[in-house]
Design a protein around this motif. Structure first.
Motif, short mmCIF file in Angstrom:
data_model
loop_
_atom_site.label_atom_id
_atom_site.label_comp_id
_atom_site.label_asym_id
_atom_site.label_seq_id
_atom_site.Cartn_x
_atom_site.Cartn_y
_atom_site.Cartn_z
N LEU A 142 0.84 -1.21 0.00
CA LEU A 142 0.00 0.00 0.00
C LEU A 142 0.87 1.25 0.00
O LEU A 142 0.59 2.22 -0.72
CB LEU A 142 -0.93 0.01 1.22
CG LEU A 142 -2.09 -1.00 1.17
CD1 LEU A 142 -2.79 -1.09 2.53
CD2 LEU A 142 -3.09 -0.63 0.08
N TYR A 194 -5.84 0.50 4.23
CA TYR A 194 -6.01 -0.94 4.51
C TYR A 194 -7.49 -1.32 4.47
O TYR A 194 -7.86 -2.34 3.89
CB TYR A 194 -5.39 -1.26 5.88
CG TYR A 194 -5.21 -2.74 6.14
CD1 TYR A 194 -4.08 -3.41 5.69
CD2 TYR A 194 -6.17 -3.47 6.85
CE1 TYR A 194 -3.90 -4.76 5.93
CE2 TYR A 194 -6.00 -4.83 7.09
CZ TYR A 194 -4.86 -5.46 6.63
OH TYR A 194 -4.70 -6.80 6.87
N TYR A 238 -8.67 -1.22 0.92
CA TYR A 238 -8.11 -2.35 0.18
C TYR A 238 -8.87 -3.63 0.50
O TYR A 238 -9.21 -4.42 -0.39
CB TYR A 238 -6.62 -2.50 0.49
CG TYR A 238 -6.05 -3.79 -0.03
CD1 TYR A 238 -6.01 -4.03 -1.40
CD2 TYR A 238 -5.59 -4.77 0.83
CE1 TYR A 238 -5.51 -5.23 -1.89
CE2 TYR A 238 -5.09 -5.96 0.36
CZ TYR A 238 -5.05 -6.19 -1.00
OH TYR A 238 -4.58 -7.37 -1.48
N ILE A 264 -3.19 -5.16 -5.44
CA ILE A 264 -3.06 -3.72 -5.16
C ILE A 264 -2.60 -2.93 -6.36
O ILE A 264 -3.18 -1.91 -6.70
CB ILE A 264 -2.07 -3.52 -3.98
CG1 ILE A 264 -2.74 -3.98 -2.69
CG2 ILE A 264 -1.65 -2.07 -3.86
CD1 ILE A 264 -1.83 -3.95 -1.50
#
Ligand code: PMP
Length: 286
Positions: free
Chosen positions: A211, A271, A274, A285
């Motif tokens: 990320l 997070y 995601y 990602i």
């Protein structure tokens, strides 16, 4: 409902012979896989790490990834919660007590599921306390071994001190937590200790670094000194069940200004986003 050596049954009915090498020697490995909305999160990565742990203890993988996926699917379906965490446990099986590997023995395979509860909002808002101590574990912390006595003792130190986690130091460098990986924020940069034999290669650790890369958050994977840890702007803890949490007190002193910082806020949000995306679309990602 749990799975044990080919059968599904209520946990109360599950029985293991006392000569199981998991019981006698702690001779086995495990995995913990979070499940959101009945979908396992990062299953492929967890199965890969399981294979590495099995290789690390020289135990043949009893199942193919397809078979593991099917068992995982079945255990999720047989348990009530939408969000669960699965515990997979493999030992070298049942044999007369002798340290050396037994021949011709079937490994013991056990899977259970528990409800997965998100960390309480109050804790995310205040952050948690941690203590530090010397990392006195063995030198194969990359293996997710069921023999967790050092980790048990180290985390109990935190509980005894009214803290949530024990951050471990080896020869002046930070390794990880007793049951989590630890990130340091210094000069607005996310610092992560490199994956090696001194720490467990966390699945959440990987997600956080992916990320950070995808969102151009400055980050460095390198050894992190005790001094950098003690003078950090922020400290973050990651694990599959705790996700990302801010550590706001270390050994009784505030970390930075003692409040969860902007790096935590950003990574926490990324997070969560995601998780939603990956659960919905099963995409990666980048
Ligand atoms: N390090 C240790 C020692 C752990 O036990 C764990 C998991 N509880 C982690 C790191 C975090 O790994 P993961 O993100 O895969 O849960």
């Amino acid at each position: 409902m749990i799975y044990l050596n080919g059968d599904f049954m209520p946990i109360e009915e599950a029985r293991i012979p006392v000569l199981d090498r998991g019981f006698i020697f702690g001779d086995g490995v495990y995995e913990v896989i979070p499940v959101y909305s009945r979908r396992p999160f990062r299953l492929a990565e967890h199965l890969l790490r399981l294979q590495d742990s099995l290789d690390g203890i020289r135990l043949l993988n009893p199942h193919s990834n397809e078979h593991w996926s099917s068992l995982v699917e079945q255990i999720i379906a047989r348990n009530e919660s939408e969000d669960q965490y699965l515990y997979l446990h493999i030992t070298r099986g049942v044999a007369k007590r002798d340290h050396a590997f037994p021949k011709g023995v079937m490994p013991t395979v056990f899977i259970m599921s528990n409800p997965l509860l998100a960390p309480p909002k109050e804790l995310l808002a205040s952050g948690v306390s941690a203590i530090t101590t010397d990392d006195n574990r063995w030198l194969r912390c990359d293996i997710k071994a069921i023999s967790l006595l050092p980790n048990v003792l180290l985390r109990q130190m935190a509980v005894d001190a009214g803290a949530v986690e024990t951050v471990l130091l080896r020869e002046g460098f930070m390794t990880e937590g007793a049951a989590s990986n630890i990130f340091v924020v210094k000069n607005e940069t996310l610092l992560a200790p490199p994956k090696n034999h001194l720490m467990l290669p966390g699945i959440t650790y990987d997600v956080v670094l992916e990320l950070a890369a995808a969102h151009k958050i400055p980050n460095e994977v390198r050894t992190v000194s005790e001094y950098e840890m003690r003078t950090a702007q922020e400290l973050l803890l990651t694990s599959s069940t705790k996700e990302i949490m801010p550590i706001t007190r270390l050994d009784g002193k505030p970390v930075g200004d003692g409040k969860p910082g902007p790096m935590f806020a950003l990574l926490y949000q990324l997070y969560q986003n995601y998780k939603v995306t990956v659960m919905r679309d099963a995409v990666s990602i980048s």
